[in-house]
Design a protein around this motif. Sequence first.
Motif, PDB file in Angstrom:
ATOM      1  N   ASP A 447       0.780  -1.274   0.026  1.00  0.00           N
ATOM      2  CA  ASP A 447       0.162   0.195  -0.058  1.00  0.00           C
ATOM      3  C   ASP A 447       0.933   1.321  -0.097  1.00  0.00           C
ATOM      4  O   ASP A 447       0.266   2.343   0.208  1.00  0.00           O
ATOM      5  CB  ASP A 447      -0.997  -0.049   1.357  1.00  0.00           C
ATOM      6  CG  ASP A 447      -0.097  -0.068   2.730  1.00  0.00           C
ATOM      7  OD1 ASP A 447       1.079  -0.311   2.563  1.00  0.00           O
ATOM      8  OD2 ASP A 447      -0.844   0.166   3.619  1.00  0.00           O
ATOM      9  N   PHE A 448       2.308   1.412  -0.409  1.00  0.00           N
ATOM     10  CA  PHE A 448       2.972   2.314  -0.156  1.00  0.00           C
ATOM     11  C   PHE A 448       2.393   3.247  -1.399  1.00  0.00           C
ATOM     12  O   PHE A 448       2.194   4.480  -0.933  1.00  0.00           O
ATOM     13  CB  PHE A 448       4.463   1.953  -0.686  1.00  0.00           C
ATOM     14  CG  PHE A 448       5.549   2.987  -0.982  1.00  0.00           C
ATOM     15  CD1 PHE A 448       5.922   3.888  -0.078  1.00  0.00           C
ATOM     16  CD2 PHE A 448       5.418   3.795  -2.168  1.00  0.00           C
ATOM     17  CE1 PHE A 448       6.726   4.774  -0.009  1.00  0.00           C
ATOM     18  CE2 PHE A 448       6.392   5.005  -2.257  1.00  0.00           C
ATOM     19  CZ  PHE A 448       7.025   5.477  -1.174  1.00  0.00           C
ATOM     20  N   ILE A 449       2.132   3.207  -2.410  1.00  0.00           N
ATOM     21  CA  ILE A 449       1.788   3.979  -3.450  1.00  0.00           C
ATOM     22  C   ILE A 449       0.240   4.620  -3.095  1.00  0.00           C
ATOM     23  O   ILE A 449      -0.073   5.691  -3.302  1.00  0.00           O
ATOM     24  CB  ILE A 449       1.677   3.328  -4.817  1.00  0.00           C
ATOM     25  CG1 ILE A 449       2.866   3.288  -5.176  1.00  0.00           C
ATOM     26  CG2 ILE A 449       0.987   4.585  -5.960  1.00  0.00           C
ATOM     27  CD1 ILE A 449       3.236   2.527  -6.588  1.00  0.00           C
ATOM     28  N   ALA A 450      -0.633   3.662  -2.551  1.00  0.00           N
ATOM     29  CA  ALA A 450      -1.912   3.956  -2.249  1.00  0.00           C
ATOM     30  C   ALA A 450      -2.059   5.125  -1.099  1.00  0.00           C
ATOM     31  O   ALA A 450      -3.034   6.076  -1.072  1.00  0.00           O
ATOM     32  CB  ALA A 450      -2.777   2.887  -1.677  1.00  0.00           C
ATOM     33  N   LYS A 451      -1.099   4.972  -0.107  1.00  0.00           N
ATOM     34  CA  LYS A 451      -1.017   5.889   0.914  1.00  0.00           C
ATOM     35  C   LYS A 451      -0.581   7.503   0.229  1.00  0.00           C
ATOM     36  O   LYS A 451      -0.820   8.241   1.092  1.00  0.00           O
ATOM     37  CB  LYS A 451       0.102   5.394   2.075  1.00  0.00           C
ATOM     38  CG  LYS A 451      -0.376   4.375   2.855  1.00  0.00           C
ATOM     39  CD  LYS A 451       0.565   3.964   3.680  1.00  0.00           C
ATOM     40  CE  LYS A 451       0.290   2.696   4.610  1.00  0.00           C
ATOM     41  NZ  LYS A 451       1.466   2.279   5.581  1.00  0.00           N
ATOM     42  N   ARG A 452       0.048   7.348  -0.770  1.00  0.00           N
ATOM     43  CA  ARG A 452       0.377   8.660  -1.232  1.00  0.00           C
ATOM     44  C   ARG A 452      -0.221   8.925  -2.584  1.00  0.00           C
ATOM     45  O   ARG A 452       0.304   9.810  -3.502  1.00  0.00           O
ATOM     46  CB  ARG A 452       1.940   8.551  -1.503  1.00  0.00           C
ATOM     47  CG  ARG A 452       2.600   8.458  -0.147  1.00  0.00           C
ATOM     48  CD  ARG A 452       4.214   7.781  -0.016  1.00  0.00           C
ATOM     49  NE  ARG A 452       4.798   7.241   0.946  1.00  0.00           N
ATOM     50  CZ  ARG A 452       4.654   6.508   1.866  1.00  0.00           C
ATOM     51  NH1 ARG A 452       3.739   5.527   1.517  1.00  0.00           N
ATOM     52  NH2 ARG A 452       5.343   6.526   2.849  1.00  0.00           N
ATOM     53  N   GLN A 453      -1.283   8.407  -3.056  1.00  0.00           N
ATOM     54  CA  GLN A 453      -1.985   8.692  -4.173  1.00  0.00           C
ATOM     55  C   GLN A 453      -2.090   9.850  -4.715  1.00  0.00           C
ATOM     56  O   GLN A 453      -1.946  10.193  -5.708  1.00  0.00           O
ATOM     57  CB  GLN A 453      -3.430   7.803  -4.027  1.00  0.00           C
ATOM     58  CG  GLN A 453      -3.997   7.734  -5.344  1.00  0.00           C
ATOM     59  CD  GLN A 453      -3.213   6.680  -6.315  1.00  0.00           C
ATOM     60  OE1 GLN A 453      -2.856   5.665  -6.025  1.00  0.00           O
ATOM     61  NE2 GLN A 453      -3.051   7.271  -7.427  1.00  0.00           N
ATOM     62  N   THR A 454      -2.633  10.653  -3.806  1.00  0.00           N
ATOM     63  CA  THR A 454      -2.810  12.101  -4.098  1.00  0.00           C
ATOM     64  C   THR A 454      -1.339  12.907  -4.665  1.00  0.00           C
ATOM     65  O   THR A 454      -1.237  13.707  -5.608  1.00  0.00           O
ATOM     66  CB  THR A 454      -3.356  12.946  -2.992  1.00  0.00           C
ATOM     67  OG1 THR A 454      -4.582  12.484  -2.661  1.00  0.00           O
ATOM     68  CG2 THR A 454      -3.548  14.508  -3.287  1.00  0.00           C
TER      69      THR A 454
END
Length: 590
Positions: A447-454
């Motif tokens: 979920d690394f990218i999901a946590k920084r999606q914006t």
Amino acid sequence: MVSSISQFSTSTTTISTSSVELKPTYYLDNFLHLIHHVNSLYRDLLSEYECSFIDEFLQLSIAAQCLYVRLSGRRGDLFRIDKIHYEEIADIPSAVAELTTSRYFGVFQPEQLSADFDDGEWLALFTKNEMEQWLSCGRRFRRDELEQLVLQQLNRTPQLITQWIKSPVVCVYGEQELQSFRLLFFGNLQQSLTDFVLRDLGIYRYQAYALEQPSRWCQSRVMLEHHLEYFNTLEIMGDVSQYQADALLAWSQAFPVAVDDELLKRKLDRTRLLIARQLERLADYDGALSLYAAIALHPARERSLRLLVKLKQWEAALALAVKMNAAPMSEEELQFLHSFVPRAFKPVDIFTDPNTAVSLIKELTSKPIDISTQTIYLASEQRSRLGVEIAALSYLQEQYPCQAYYCENALIPSVFGLYFWDVIFAPITGAFYHPFQIRPADLYDDDFIAKRQTLFARRWQQLEQQSLVEFVDDLAASFTLHQGKANPFVHWEFLTAEFSDGLLVSALQAIPRVHWLAMFRFILKDLRHHRSGLPDLIVFNSTNKNEHLYELIEVKGPGDTLQKNQQAWLQCFARAGIPASVLHVRDGPK
């Protein structure tokens, strides 16, 4: 455009290597920083004994604090007082007395040692030369042999020890408390106060980020004790290759259970991968399969599939392959399926449901994109002297009007790391919990990218819309602001003034922004594995007669083949229209 790119050459300097003068008590400052950090961030998780350890330590004199930190950082717990000398501690006896009155030292007379400590502990107080002198050895002995002779002498004449050791012996206490503090500070027991020194000397620099209670890695006392138990069990277990299968299976169950603790789960998975791999080597395939099935980490499923095929457990192998293809754990796992399954699952009549096997094989054997290849012949002595990559580079520069550079895994990941620096080091809860992290703790999590999606979306939009000049300006600003700071993607030693005037500038001029975008997206598909596997060379066409201004070249010497991550990158280049090829070097006349 030239002025924009030239920012790299004007701002580039190598990290200073001038000698840095550390203050005499630098080690105490670093230790105090550690315990103040633990005290402020994790006080609610500390035991009463650990809290009092910190509180009472801070009340000691500077000399006593210095002596404790000096000795607690050395190997072993026992030290002869007459052998303790530090220039910055003027009165060693007074410091020893203060630490003994407190809780930090115990003092023992020489005759107490054999009764109160194991042989290995107190025998370490003797140097090899001392033992040889005491025993009046007529020949050379190994240390273990000398220790046995010393024990024999003391068994016959115990009072000899007071002649050999003429001063009391200090025992340093607090190992368990220090272990808890170090684990809380770093999140592991591999790092130590050495990291402070490397920073103070300017050898390593780290990104600055806020360290606050919501971001701490450990949220409960139970969690801390489980991690301590894990590291202690790991140390006791040691090298897995020393055990037979039954013992390995017992060790796999000896570690604490990770309940709602993803960090510990990943640590356990890495350890159990080592155990399962050793079980394979010992031909305990059932034991290995049972462990692999519980591990959520590559290459656990790959190893399981290989084993199931080896054991001819075809139905289980097919079910696992279908599951892996539906949701690959990584790009590397998917590449494995493409290369392994079509070969391993033929003929399909070995399966109860051959249609499923046929469908899977058909999906995995879609025609691969052709990769351009070329072969050159070089004298073997030239290849041996220069190395195959540099020999090929020299050949290209001699034969063609081009600029060629050895870049391998340094160029493209470095530009990625510079461009996405602020996203990688964004202040996400739980990403940073001590000041010596080269990467966020969750960099390789699903979920690394999901946590920084914006943040990623905003950066992608900028990259797609900005001009090449603006793209270069962004990189130059990041380069100047962060130069020398640790980043898992940026190779600062590669981005020196020499390369910024040549390689980096040429790459930014020649590589279209759409190609950078495609390469960045591929890195993000698998941040752990796509940092490597990139081609060895980049060549810039100096005449501009070729339709491409640049080409990436993977060099392969005699007998060398493409690795999975290299194949994955070459397929990425082919799909994106990025000029890349494989150059095979064979032995031949110069």
